[in-house]
Design a protein around this motif. Structure first.
Motif, PDB file in Angstrom:
ATOM      1  N   MET B 142       0.808  -1.229   0.208  1.00  0.00           N
ATOM      2  CA  MET B 142      -0.245  -0.047   0.149  1.00  0.00           C
ATOM      3  C   MET B 142       0.952   1.085  -0.074  1.00  0.00           C
ATOM      4  SD  MET B 142      -3.285  -0.982   0.644  1.00  0.00           S
ATOM      5  CE  MET B 142      -4.159   0.209   1.322  1.00  0.00           C
ATOM      6  N   THR B 143       2.161   1.106   0.227  1.00  0.00           N
ATOM      7  CA  THR B 143       2.900   2.352   0.673  1.00  0.00           C
ATOM      8  C   THR B 143       4.186   2.343  -0.437  1.00  0.00           C
ATOM      9  OG1 THR B 143       4.291   0.972   2.103  1.00  0.00           O
ATOM     10  CG2 THR B 143       2.329   2.271   3.067  1.00  0.00           C
ATOM     11  N   ALA B 144       3.864   2.043  -1.547  1.00  0.00           N
ATOM     12  CA  ALA B 144       4.905   1.944  -2.799  1.00  0.00           C
ATOM     13  C   ALA B 144       6.281   1.600  -2.377  1.00  0.00           C
ATOM     14  CB  ALA B 144       4.986   3.434  -3.263  1.00  0.00           C
ATOM     15  N   ASN B 158      -0.647   6.581   8.363  1.00  0.00           N
ATOM     16  CA  ASN B 158      -1.126   7.692   7.691  1.00  0.00           C
ATOM     17  C   ASN B 158      -0.469   8.690   8.158  1.00  0.00           C
ATOM     18  OD1 ASN B 158      -3.358   5.916   6.326  1.00  0.00           O
ATOM     19  ND2 ASN B 158      -3.947   5.747   8.564  1.00  0.00           N
ATOM     20  N   HIS B 179       6.011   9.920   4.409  1.00  0.00           N
ATOM     21  CA  HIS B 179       4.602   9.984   4.167  1.00  0.00           C
ATOM     22  C   HIS B 179       4.691  10.913   2.602  1.00  0.00           C
ATOM     23  CE1 HIS B 179       2.667   7.210   6.727  1.00  0.00           C
ATOM     24  NE2 HIS B 179       3.644   7.794   7.644  1.00  0.00           N
ATOM     25  N   GLN B 183       3.694   9.224  -1.002  1.00  0.00           N
ATOM     26  CA  GLN B 183       2.614   9.851  -1.831  1.00  0.00           C
ATOM     27  C   GLN B 183       3.223  10.208  -3.170  1.00  0.00           C
ATOM     28  OE1 GLN B 183      -0.558  11.294  -0.274  1.00  0.00           O
ATOM     29  NE2 GLN B 183      -0.535  10.573   1.547  1.00  0.00           N
ATOM     30  N   LEU B 186       3.478   7.054  -5.262  1.00  0.00           N
ATOM     31  CA  LEU B 186       2.294   6.429  -5.629  1.00  0.00           C
ATOM     32  C   LEU B 186       1.868   7.355  -6.760  1.00  0.00           C
ATOM     33  CD1 LEU B 186       0.625   5.748  -2.288  1.00  0.00           C
ATOM     34  CD2 LEU B 186       1.301   4.087  -3.910  1.00  0.00           C
ATOM     35  N   ARG B 191      -0.939   5.466  -9.256  1.00  0.00           N
ATOM     36  CA  ARG B 191      -1.505   4.751  -8.152  1.00  0.00           C
ATOM     37  C   ARG B 191      -2.404   5.574  -7.236  1.00  0.00           C
ATOM     38  NH1 ARG B 191       3.092   0.978  -5.827  1.00  0.00           N
ATOM     39  NH2 ARG B 191       1.484  -0.219  -4.687  1.00  0.00           N
ATOM     40  N   GLY B 194      -3.443   6.988  -2.495  1.00  0.00           N
ATOM     41  CA  GLY B 194      -3.364   5.711  -1.278  1.00  0.00           C
ATOM     42  C   GLY B 194      -4.711   6.096  -0.460  1.00  0.00           C
TER      43      GLY B 194
END
Ligand code: SF4
Ligand code: SF4
Lengths: 286, 229
Positions: B142-144, B158, B179, B183, B186, B191, B194
């Protein structure tokens, strides 16, 4: 129902202040501060081990403020408690009559007066907001029914001046989705960036309370830049304060101008007087 | 690999003195501790010299092939039986897992010669970074491919938190905020930004971990009871 919510719903421009509970059991200083702020504020934010430093709990202090006749905003950070303790404190808060909760991540313990403490961060602020919303719906985070639900008005922090903005915006949307209905911003120096944030948030149905910091001396500028995470005083403001004959008067004038600007942009203002509590009346009515 | 650093020398001497040891056998490790430059041949020779200079007799040394491997270490110990028999104590230049296999393999007082730090990435020779805490519930999908559990100092799933400024981290101010990096990657990969990650299952990280693929028992850690069947 939360008076804060009612005020927003009726379109009132909301004014909030901030009090820090003492490091100790003597509440007289906090009450003196409350009495100074109460005539001008609709609600007071009660910080939770502010700056990762030891203070009396926000839960107890929020109740003490409620007893003094002013609506508290109970602040909860994710730094010091795990998910069991956070949920338990949310239930406690509701049973004590606290109807507003502001969920924040919290500064890292390394920044505070107990630098050897373990930062808990079992949850983050978005997850905590989701859980508070679940409690409003009558269940805990495991989905089990509560004997008696909560009905919190849920707030979170927002940082309109911290770039990159697209990342901030994604965070804001996440928080609203998690049940956040009002935002308290970090101190605002750039009104265009505040406008940008309000424009993004309003259509999503959340309210914005813009932060105003009273920077009463060049020393405070230095303190903010070095010790307050996620905040920088812009050079032109730092110069204005340091060039003034009476920096405190200048800071009050500046804050007064900022509040005036904010009235036409945001839904409310949050004043952080950094010790100049006595000037809050002037700042808000000027 | 497991990143180690030399243990405070005064503490090592204190440990040896605590049992009145005068002679020492040294055990190193041919894997991580060799790559980390803490427990390979070179470091063993250096340590032997230091001990000799401090008045200890070094009865021998060996670089265990994979010192955290119990049977391998037993074999290494057997090969050096006489040198080990002649020593009052064994000093191990390997991670804590290697110290423990050595302590199981040799019936003599065994002391750690290194401090075990983290599961590390070799960024380049001699530069190690912690990027995984072996949490047992990986979120890298989920977090590349950037781990927030480990590389965000607060371990937030998060973020960013309110301390982020101009893309940089509040706590480690010379590093980019995890983070923001997640982002950005992503987005670059198309993508999206997220979704919100749910609270983490920390029961998968309960100690002690254990896996037994021979008996088809896949329990990993104490909290993972279902898999134990
Ligand atoms: S999420 Fe867990 S398993 Fe995956 S890299 Fe991070 S710590 Fe390691
Ligand atoms: S700035 Fe980013 S990496 Fe640093 S603690 Fe906050 S969220 Fe984590």
């Amino acid at each position: 129902m939360s008076r804060l919510k009612e005020l927003f719903d009726t379109g009132e421009f909301v004014v909030t202040g901030e009090v820090a509970p003492p490091r100790g059991t003597d509440l007289s200083g906090m009450h003196a501060s409350v009495d100074l702020l109460a005539p001008y504020c609709h609600a007071l934010n009660v910080t939770d081990n502010q700056g990762a430093s030891l203070h009396l709990s926000s839960l107890a202090a929020s109740r003490a403020i409620l007893d003094r006749g002013i609506e508290p905003i109970f602040q909860q950070t994710c730094r010091d408690r795990n998910r069991l303790a956070l949920q338990s404190d949310l239930l406690a808060a509701w049973s004590l009559g606290l109807e507003n909760v502001l969920v924040v991540t919290g500064d890292d313990p390394r920044a505070g007066d107990h630098p050897h403490a373990k930062g808990v961060f079992d949850l983050d602020s978005t997850q905590l907001a989701t859980i508070a919303r679940g409690m409003n719906q009558g269940h805990d985070m495991m989905g089990r029914d509560l004997k008696g639900a909560t009905d919190f008005y849920i707030g979170a922090a927002m940082f309109p001046e911290a770039e990159p903005w697209d990342v901030q915006l994604a965070r804001i949307e996440q928080k609203i989705e998690a049940g956040v209905r009002f935002f308290q911003t970090q101190a605002i120096f750039d009104m265009d960036k505040l406008q940008r944030a309000v424009d993004a948030v309003r259509p999503l149905g959340a309210k914005v309370i813009a932060g105003v910091l009273v920077i009463r001396s060049p020393r405070v500028v230095k303190f903010v830049n070095e010790h307050l995470a996620g905040l920088m005083v812009p050079d032109h403001i730092a110069e204005r304060i340091s060039a003034a004959d009476d920096p405190a008067e200048e800071a009050i004038a500046l804050a007064t101008e900022q509040v005036r600007d904010i009235r036409s942009i945001a839904d409310g203002v949050h004043v952080m007087p950094l010790g100049l509590d006595a000037a809050v009346g002037k700042i808000l009515t000027g | 690999m497991i990143i180690t650093k030399p243990r405070d020398w005064a503490r090592i001497i204190q440990n040896l003195e605590s049992i009145g040891a005068r002679s020492v056998f040294l055990m190193g490790c041919g894997q991580c501790a060799t790559v980390a430059h803490t427990g390979g041949e070179k470091e063993l020779v250096e340590t032997a010299g230091r001990l000799t200079a401090a008045g200890y007799e070094v009865t021998g040394w060996t670089v265990g092939e994979v010192t955290c491997h119990l049977n391998g270490t037993k074999l290494d110990a057997r090969k050096h039986r006489d040198e080990i028999d002649g020593a009052d104590a064994v000093l191990v230049l390997a991670c804590g897992a290697g110290v423990q296999t050595t302590a199981d393999a040799i019936a003599k007082p065994v002391f750690p010669g290194l401090e075990s730090l983290f599961l590390g990435t070799v960024v380049r020779n001699g530069v190690f970074e912690e990027r995984c805490q072996t949490c047992g519930d990986c979120v890298l999908d989920m977090t590349a491919g950037i781990c927030p559990v480990t590389t965000c100092p607060k371990g937030l799933l998060n973020g960013p938190c309110g301390g982020m400024w101009n893309g940089m981290c509040e706590v480690l101010t010379d590093r980019e905020c995890t983070h923001v990096r997640i982002q950005r990657r992503l987005t670059e990969q198309g993508r999206g930004l997220g979704g919100t990650l749910a609270p983490k299952d920390f029961s998968t990280a309960l100690k002690p971990g254990g896996v037994n693929i021979r008996d088809r028992v896949t329990h990993r850690r104490a909290g993972d009871r279902e898999g134990a069947r």
